[in-house]
Design a protein around this motif. Structure first.
Motif, short mmCIF file in Angstrom:
data_model
loop_
_atom_site.label_atom_id
_atom_site.label_comp_id
_atom_site.label_asym_id
_atom_site.label_seq_id
_atom_site.Cartn_x
_atom_site.Cartn_y
_atom_site.Cartn_z
N ARG A 98 25.29 40.02 29.42
CA ARG A 98 25.97 40.86 28.45
C ARG A 98 27.42 41.02 28.90
N ILE A 100 31.15 42.35 28.86
CA ILE A 100 31.81 43.59 28.46
C ILE A 100 33.31 43.35 28.38
N THR A 319 19.35 56.69 24.17
CA THR A 319 19.71 55.61 25.09
C THR A 319 18.79 54.40 24.99
N TYR A 323 19.69 49.72 23.95
CA TYR A 323 19.35 48.69 24.93
C TYR A 323 19.48 47.31 24.30
N GLU A 326 24.15 47.68 24.72
CA GLU A 326 24.95 48.64 25.50
C GLU A 326 26.29 48.06 25.94
N HIS A 327 26.35 46.73 26.11
CA HIS A 327 27.61 46.12 26.53
C HIS A 327 28.69 46.26 25.46
N ALA A 330 29.81 49.89 25.78
CA ALA A 330 30.54 50.02 27.04
C ALA A 330 31.93 49.41 26.93
N ARG A 339 32.64 54.06 31.19
CA ARG A 339 31.84 52.84 31.10
C ARG A 339 30.70 52.86 32.11
N ASP A 340 31.02 53.18 33.36
CA ASP A 340 30.00 53.17 34.41
C ASP A 340 28.93 54.22 34.16
N LEU A 343 26.52 52.83 31.48
CA LEU A 343 25.65 51.77 31.99
C LEU A 343 24.64 52.32 32.99
N VAL A 346 21.65 53.55 31.09
CA VAL A 346 20.77 52.47 30.64
C VAL A 346 19.90 51.98 31.80
N ARG A 347 20.50 51.83 32.98
CA ARG A 347 19.72 51.38 34.14
C ARG A 347 18.63 52.40 34.49
#
Length: 519
Positions: A98, A100, A319, A323, A326-327, A330, A339-340, A343, A346-347
């Motif tokens: 993905r 970004i 969230t 999936y 998400e990129h 972001a 951005r972080d 992400l 999502v993780r």
């Protein structure tokens, strides 16, 4: 006899290997292809393709990526040839890179205040502007819920008619409040949610109902969130403890008396002209179908962009339902920190799903799939359209108070009532909800405006749908439809009842997120 492809299908992007059937295509139907880049000039529909489902117009090798909206929605599990129905029988998920966008966009500069659209709202000294004016009865623990409900139900519409500016006395029943480790994540989460409801601009007055021995003590809730330091707190917040009041019957009578004491204060406020920048709109979707990502969600996106331009706030969430896309969100973040943070959320959900032996692709429901959505990637791409095109300025925890203006994201589950509860606790004073299959969902204290992706569902559920986005498929200009929807939002924010409010819905939709670990 053959039919031109464009008359019965919709191609969403030139790179897509599939088109979307506008109506059910029977097996054996001959379709004339329109594009000069196609290797053949016609195809035969090989299996029945229901309306809203995907029809292959190009060859797709086993294991190859398949695109919709110009983005990856899955990978072929076997050879797919032109004319094939593409769905769960031949499409599945694989991981893929993905990419970004590297640049960070600048936040949108809103219109000057004097050029902003206005609505009629309730200004609150403790913060925000209300679109409704309720008196809330909130149990600290489920053990006090029956008393809270009994107190609220004493105030029928006939009984509160004397207080013409009060929209109702409503209970906020939940299933938690005890067997929690004090200071645990679940404890803090519940208190953050309840504090958000107490401070909500649509709540003019509050009665807290406690049992007395619960983990979630009323005194601790008020202290931990500094609730009694808010302007007007001593005028608008009361409490009753069942074990200190002689039992449930006595506590109910005491609670009724306290509500009667609060009603004149709640009733004293009046609607005044307020700029659209005072709206915080929760963006939601539920019962989605294939058309949701074509009509209703892009329509919400245009409205979201205009609300941001007006200086307001729009809140994406769910969230698990970004999936695979998400990129793209972001890539719209205004900073590396934003951005972080997105992400990382999502993780977290990837790991959360693994812990419970689930897959995020479990998310598309049977109804979603019947409506033509095959994978979570496809669902997420359609859902993301609700957020329009403006930069992402902040990412919030569940039920965290939203202070930024612009497009923001709140980390929530994908289950609509739980997600909406978090957004409303964060301060959203209106909910914009897209659906394709149909929904009767309401919410209190924030009204829900339901936007349907297709005219068939609108005709089937006229008492539930506020706005028909299906007219876009029938030739109405998307921008014109967005203007009509924005006008409806202004009217409902100013007091017009939504369809769910007309039916009295919303009381049971308060569903705080629980992270588990009940003892």
């Amino acid at each position: 006899m053959s039919t031109p492809l464009h008359q019965v299908t919709l191609r969403l992007h030139p790179d897509d290997e599939v088109v979307i059937a506008r109506t059910t295509l029977e097996g054996g139907t001959v379709l004339l292809l329109d594009g000069e880049d196609e290797a053949v000039k016609s195809l035969v529909v090989r299996q029945t393709v229901p309306a809203g489902h995907k029809l292959a117009v190009r060859h797709i090798a086993p294991g190859a990526a398949l695109h919709r909206y110009g983005q990856v929605i899955g990978f072929a599990t076997r050879e797919i040839v032109p004319g094939d129905h593409v769905h769960t029988h031949n499409l599945d998920l694989l991981e893929f890179p993905r990419l970004i966008a590297e640049a960070f966009p600048q936040p949108i500069q809103p219109l000057p205040t004097k050029r902003r659209i206005t609505f009629m709202g309730y200004p609150r000294r403790w913060g925000g502007v209300g679109t409704r004016n309720y008196l809330a009865v909130i149990p600290s623990v489920n053990c006090a819920a029956d008393v809270a409900v009994a107190i609220a139900r004493d105030f029928t519409s006939e009984r509160i008619a004397a207080w013409a500016h009060v929209d109702g006395v409503i209970p906020f029943v939940h299933q938690s409040g005890c067997t929690l480790r004090i200071g645990s994540p679940n404890y803090h989460l519940l208190q953050r949610i309840l504090a958000g409801i107490i401070r909500h601009p649509n709540i003019g007055g509050v009665l807290l109902v406690g049992l007395g021995c619960e983990c979630n003590q009323i005194a601790a809730l008020l202290e931990n969130h500094h609730l009694m330091e808010d302007p007007d707190a001593h005028a608008r917040i009361r409490s009753v403890i069942i074990q200190e009041s002689g039992g449930s019957r006595s506590a109910t009578q005491k609670g009724i008396a306290l509500v009667e004491e609060l009603l004149p204060y709640v009733n004293a406020v009046r609607r005044t002209p307020q700029p659209l920048s005072e709206l915080k709109i929760a963006l939601q979707c539920g019962g989605s179908d294939s058309w949701s990502g074509v009509t209703a969600n892009p329509l919400l996106g245009l409205v979201a962009d205009e609300v941001v331009r007006q200086g307001g706030t729009v809140v994406l969430s769910e969230t698990p339902e970004i999936y695979g896309a998400e990129h793209l969100l972001a890539g719209r973040a205004i900073s590396m920190a934003v951005r972080d943070r997105l992400l990382a959320k999502v993780r977290w959900w990837e790991e959360h799903a693994r812990q419970f032996e689930m897959e995020l692709d479990n998310n598309p429901t049977p109804g979603n799939k019947a409506g033509g959505i095959t994978t979570i990637y496809e669902k997420s791409l359609g859902a993301l359209a609700k957020g329009g095109s403006t930069p992402l300025v902040a990412v919030y925890e569940y039920a965290e108070m939203i202070t930024a203006r612009g497009l923001v994201f709140m980390d929530t589950p994908g289950y609509d009532p739980v997600a909406i509860t978090g957004q409303v606790a964060g301060g959203c004073n209106l909910v914009l909800f897209s659906t394709g299959r149909g929904s009767g969902l309401g919410s209190r204290p924030a009204p829900v405006i339901k936007v349907c992706s297709n005219s068939a569902t609108c005709r089937a559920m006229p008492d539930d749908i506020d706005f028909n986005a299906g007219v876009v498929l029938e030739g109405t200009d998307m921008a014109a439809a967005a203007q009509d929807l924005l006008a409806l939002i202004v009217r409902i924010a100013s007091g017009q009842l939504s369809k769910s409010e007309q039916q009295g819905f919303g009381e049971t939709s308060f569903t705080p997120w629980s992270l588990g670990g009940t003892l």
